[in-house]
Design a protein around this motif. Structure first.
Motif, PDB file in Angstrom:
ATOM      1  N   UNK A 120      47.839  44.370  44.514  1.00 19.56           N
ATOM      2  CA  UNK A 120      46.554  44.896  45.006  1.00 19.56           C
ATOM      3  C   UNK A 120      45.563  45.222  43.899  1.00 19.56           C
ATOM      4  N   UNK A 121      45.906  44.842  42.663  1.00 21.46           N
ATOM      5  CA  UNK A 121      45.016  45.158  41.544  1.00 21.46           C
ATOM      6  C   UNK A 121      44.392  43.916  40.919  1.00 21.46           C
ATOM      7  N   UNK A 122      44.341  42.820  41.673  1.00 28.13           N
ATOM      8  CA  UNK A 122      43.775  41.585  41.137  1.00 28.13           C
ATOM      9  C   UNK A 122      42.260  41.627  41.146  1.00 28.13           C
ATOM     10  N   UNK A 123      41.659  41.007  40.154  1.00 32.75           N
ATOM     11  CA  UNK A 123      40.201  40.914  40.096  1.00 32.75           C
ATOM     12  C   UNK A 123      39.726  39.884  41.115  1.00 32.75           C
ATOM     13  N   UNK A 124      38.807  40.283  41.974  1.00 28.90           N
ATOM     14  CA  UNK A 124      38.343  39.420  43.037  1.00 28.90           C
ATOM     15  C   UNK A 124      38.919  39.851  44.371  1.00 28.90           C
ATOM     16  N   UNK A 125      38.232  39.491  45.436  1.00 25.66           N
ATOM     17  CA  UNK A 125      38.659  39.860  46.792  1.00 25.66           C
ATOM     18  C   UNK A 125      39.631  38.814  47.340  1.00 25.66           C
ATOM     19  N   UNK A 126      40.782  39.268  47.831  1.00 19.12           N
ATOM     20  CA  UNK A 126      41.738  38.352  48.444  1.00 19.12           C
ATOM     21  C   UNK A 126      41.135  37.824  49.744  1.00 19.12           C
ATOM     22  N   UNK A 127      41.129  36.504  49.875  1.00 18.57           N
ATOM     23  CA  UNK A 127      40.488  35.840  51.016  1.00 18.57           C
ATOM     24  C   UNK A 127      41.534  34.968  51.706  1.00 18.57           C
ATOM     25  N   UNK A 128      42.217  35.495  52.725  1.00 15.55           N
ATOM     26  CA  UNK A 128      43.243  34.698  53.425  1.00 15.55           C
ATOM     27  C   UNK A 128      42.600  33.532  54.172  1.00 15.55           C
ATOM     28  N   UNK A 129      43.226  32.371  54.093  1.00 21.09           N
ATOM     29  CA  UNK A 129      42.676  31.192  54.763  1.00 21.09           C
ATOM     30  C   UNK A 129      43.727  30.506  55.636  1.00 21.09           C
ATOM     31  N   UNK A 130      43.216  29.768  56.608  1.00 24.88           N
ATOM     32  CA  UNK A 130      44.026  28.879  57.431  1.00 24.88           C
ATOM     33  C   UNK A 130      43.736  27.453  56.990  1.00 24.88           C
ATOM     34  N   UNK A 131      44.773  26.608  56.967  1.00 20.28           N
ATOM     35  CA  UNK A 131      44.589  25.232  56.517  1.00 20.28           C
ATOM     36  C   UNK A 131      44.122  24.369  57.688  1.00 20.28           C
TER      37      UNK A 131
END
Length: 225
Positions: A206-217
């Protein structure tokens, strides 16, 4: 947060980096938030895996899809509909422009230079560090600069989209994040999003730079790996 991005969002990157999947997911996210959305397929280079292939599906969701003026999904004619100007001129639209891969694909943006005013758009560079041509920061920056030169526009944000399609692991994403961080330091361009398939998004730190953006393929049929 996608609503903090500029109204015009150009999505660029190396061929097969995952630009189209991100563009489609981004457009769907916007329409789910109640926005009037246009998805522009500006890819006149690649014949396959283009957002226009999902036009019927996307339009059922309420997304205006603008693509080739030729009404066929795999016709090798580099034709772009004049409708492309609509979301660029009509400020009621939130626009996502899926640009062709590599510097050659980005060249199509040049004709819209009057609408690409610095400060009035975002151009997101999709990075997949599992692609040989962009697996190091140095190579990725070289591609980024070439795309900027031919597009006649500047990248404003990075997207770590390092994947192996449905076989993507947390380790893949973290490897790509390291490359993206190096690219960010070398270019002073921030990491905006970490694009990742939904099933592993929850497993990322949870400390990564940038917003986590979940995607569907959406571009991969169920039988595809």
């Amino acid at each position: 947060m996608v609503l903090n991005d500029k109204r015009l969002r150009f999505i660029v990157g190396h061929y097969a980096s995952g630009k189209t999947e991100f563009s489609i997911n981004y457009a769907i996210k916007l329409v789910e938030m109640g926005k009037k959305v246009a998805l522009v397929d500006l890819d006149v280079v690649n014949l396959y895996f283009r957002s226009r292939e999902k036009k019927e599906f996307l339009e059922k969701l309420g997304i205006k899809v603008i693509a080739s003026s030729v009404n066929a999904s795999a016709v090798d004619i580099p034709a772009i509909s004049a409708e492309v100007f609509t979301p660029m001129q009509d400020t009621s639209y939130e626009a996502v422009i899926d640009v062709g891969g590599d510097p050659d694909g980005a060249r199509a943006l040049g004709r819209y230079k009057d609408y690409i005013v610095e400060g009035d758009y975002d151009m997101f560079y999709v990075l997949n560090a599992n692609r040989p041509e962009t697996q190091t920061a140095e190579k990725a920056v070289e591609y980024l600069r070439k795309i900027e030169d031919t597009a006649r526009a500047r990248v404003t944000g990075l997207i770590n989209n390092t994947h192996m399609l449905k076989s993507t692991t947390v380790e893949d994403v973290l490897k790509g994040q390291e490359v993206a961080l190096e690219v960010s330091k070398m270019t002073n361009i921030p990491i905006k999003y970490i694009s990742v398939i939904e099933k592993i998004a929850k497993d990322l730190p949870d400390n990564l730079e940038g917003e986590v953006f979940p995607i569907t393929l959406y571009m991969r049929e169920d039988w595809m790996i």
